[in-house]
Design an enzyme around this catalytic site. Sequence first.
Site, PDB file in Angstrom:
ATOM      1  N   LYS A   1     -10.092  -0.599  10.578  1.00 15.51           N
ATOM      2  CA  LYS A   1     -10.379  -1.783   9.752  1.00 15.51           C
ATOM      3  C   LYS A   1     -10.715  -2.990  10.632  1.00 15.51           C
ATOM      4  CE  LYS A   1      -7.117  -0.248   6.214  1.00 15.51           C
ATOM      5  NZ  LYS A   1      -7.905   0.371   5.158  1.00 15.51           N
TER       6      LYS A   1
ATOM      7  N   ASP B   1       3.321  -4.491   7.597  1.00 18.01           N
ATOM      8  CA  ASP B   1       2.053  -3.763   7.549  1.00 18.01           C
ATOM      9  C   ASP B   1       0.943  -4.783   7.810  1.00 18.01           C
ATOM     10  OD1 ASP B   1      -0.313  -2.573   6.837  1.00 18.01           O
ATOM     11  OD2 ASP B   1       0.438  -1.656   4.997  1.00 18.01           O
TER      12      ASP B   1
ATOM     13  N   HIS C   1       0.874  -1.185   0.000  1.00 13.83           N
ATOM     14  CA  HIS C   1       0.000   0.000   0.000  1.00 13.83           C
ATOM     15  C   HIS C   1       0.911   1.235   0.000  1.00 13.83           C
ATOM     16  CE1 HIS C   1      -2.685   2.982   1.946  1.00 13.83           C
ATOM     17  NE2 HIS C   1      -3.693   2.219   1.608  1.00 13.83           N
TER      18      HIS C   1
ATOM     19  N   GLN D   1      -4.379  -5.311   6.983  1.00  9.38           N
ATOM     20  CA  GLN D   1      -5.424  -6.202   6.459  1.00  9.38           C
ATOM     21  C   GLN D   1      -5.356  -7.588   7.087  1.00  9.38           C
ATOM     22  OE1 GLN D   1      -7.806  -5.121   4.638  1.00  9.38           O
ATOM     23  NE2 GLN D   1      -6.995  -3.224   3.793  1.00  9.38           N
TER      24      GLN D   1
ATOM     25  N   CYS E   1      -4.850   2.652  -3.476  1.00  8.09           N
ATOM     26  CA  CYS E   1      -3.578   3.113  -2.899  1.00  8.09           C
ATOM     27  C   CYS E   1      -2.462   2.113  -3.186  1.00  8.09           C
ATOM     28  CB  CYS E   1      -3.696   3.365  -1.394  1.00  8.09           C
ATOM     29  SG  CYS E   1      -4.911   4.597  -0.988  1.00  8.09           S
TER      30      CYS E   1
HETATM   31  N1  PLP Z   1      -1.771  -0.573   4.545  1.00  8.87           N
HETATM   32  C1  PLP Z   1      -2.766  -1.294   3.992  1.00  8.87           C
HETATM   33  C2  PLP Z   1      -2.467  -2.670   3.463  1.00  8.87           C
HETATM   34  C3  PLP Z   1      -4.047  -0.758   3.899  1.00  8.87           C
HETATM   35  O1  PLP Z   1      -5.031  -1.466   3.332  1.00  8.87           O
HETATM   36  C4  PLP Z   1      -4.286   0.541   4.420  1.00  8.87           C
HETATM   37  C5  PLP Z   1      -5.623   1.178   4.328  1.00  8.87           C
HETATM   38  O2  PLP Z   1      -6.252   1.190   3.298  1.00  8.87           O
HETATM   39  C6  PLP Z   1      -3.217   1.236   5.002  1.00  8.87           C
HETATM   40  C7  PLP Z   1      -1.974   0.648   5.033  1.00  8.87           C
HETATM   41  C8  PLP Z   1      -3.382   2.606   5.565  1.00  8.87           C
HETATM   42  O3  PLP Z   1      -4.122   2.582   6.728  1.00  8.87           O
HETATM   43  P1  PLP Z   1      -4.530   3.950   7.453  1.00  8.87           P
HETATM   44  O4  PLP Z   1      -5.035   4.858   6.348  1.00  8.87           O
HETATM   45  O5  PLP Z   1      -5.585   3.561   8.383  1.00  8.87           O
HETATM   46  O6  PLP Z   1      -3.324   4.489   8.094  1.00  8.87           O
END
Ligand code: PLP
Length: 413
Positions: free
Chosen positions: A233, A207, A130, A210, A371
């Site tokens: 999430k 990360d 992401h 998910q 993203c």
């Molecule tokens: N990493 C992953 C895999 C995501 O799906 C997301 C959110 O869409 C993020 C990072 C970013 O999360 P946040 O916007 O809550 O910081």
Amino acid sequence: MTNATNTADTIDWKTLRDDFPVLSRQVHGKPLVYLDSANTAQKPRQVIDITDAFYREHNANISRSVHTLGMEATEAYEAARKKIAAFLNIRADELVLTSGTTQAINLVAYSFALPRLKPGDAILLTRMEHHANIVPWQLIAERTGATIRVAEITADGELDIAALRTQMTPEVKILGLTQVSNVLGTVNPVAEICREARRRGIATVIDGSQAVPHRPVDITAIGCDFYAFTGHKMLGPTGTGGLWARREHLEAMPPFFGGGEMIREVRFEKTVFNDPPHKFEAGTPNIAGVIGLGAAVDYLSAIGMANIEAREQALLAYATEKLAQIPGLRIFGAAKEKAAVISFLVDGAHAHDLATLLDLDGIAVRSGHHCAHPLMQHFGVAATCRASLAFYNTFDEIDRLVAGIAKARTLLG
Ligand code: PLP
């Protein structure tokens, strides 16, 4: 509510839906089918109520007042930290509470990597990251002279582990890796990769955005250096989440933000910082949000993460089979181990047009680049539609999605 002694087969999943007020609303005159939980999950009343009760009954700032409300707020906030830490099998004093994954990874980038990296060093990232696990590293690379390297994926959307191994060369100082892809659903073997990276002295940044909402996660067993996750999430309020880091890193890292709460003593000549994790938590946090996240963890634990995973796997198998029968529909990502995220395109239909028509039927899917521009570039597409499932979804809702796509195809074709 149920309890963890139940199995996925004995839990009454349909009744659990009643805990989520928004799931009973109508959109364009049709019952809502919410298939965008990878974007943000819906909230059960247990989370909504505790957040509401905080403002109605306890509201005060934390860690600074001796009055009753202040002490209640501090106690509830720190109790939530302990709950979240236990849920992820980490120590509470190694859990930095953040506004989510984005802030957590930026904290690692600026506080851990920026002082360490130098020209010639490399940061290894996977194709399926992401933007939150790409852009902070690019900013750090620019400032330190380090370079970014990319670990590629196979045709099925799995990490090419053999290639990744050969890329773990001595110049690589940091490996950024998602546990579960938000686009492909691919579940990466993070423990195995972290073991390998550790042997080679590479710091790993996982990360978990998910992963944490959808499967049992034991951060200690993964053996990474840093683990980031986001609260919204996992049924919690927006603006919550955290970073786990090894104690030795937390002690060595300088603070990222300065301000109130993160200090022990401030003089104009010199400031003495508080101990971790407070050293990294400057300013007034999202107190009600963190307390709400504690309630979300209670809720998930009561169902049992293994049950949630089993339920979502059943929904994924059903949805994949049904969607694959739609002529001209292409699914992106066929990893052997896959979470309940299905990205797809239908011949002749733009992702946004399809999502707009589905919305008219009350069906919420995400369309766009998710993203993950580098992944879209890899597949040669600008956007996909993505149906992302949670345990509160039903098989009937998947049938509605399939019927909605069939209807949209006739309108767009
Ligand atoms: N990493 C992953 C895999 C995501 O799906 C997301 C959110 O869409 C993020 C990072 C970013 O999360 P946040 O916007 O809550 O910081």
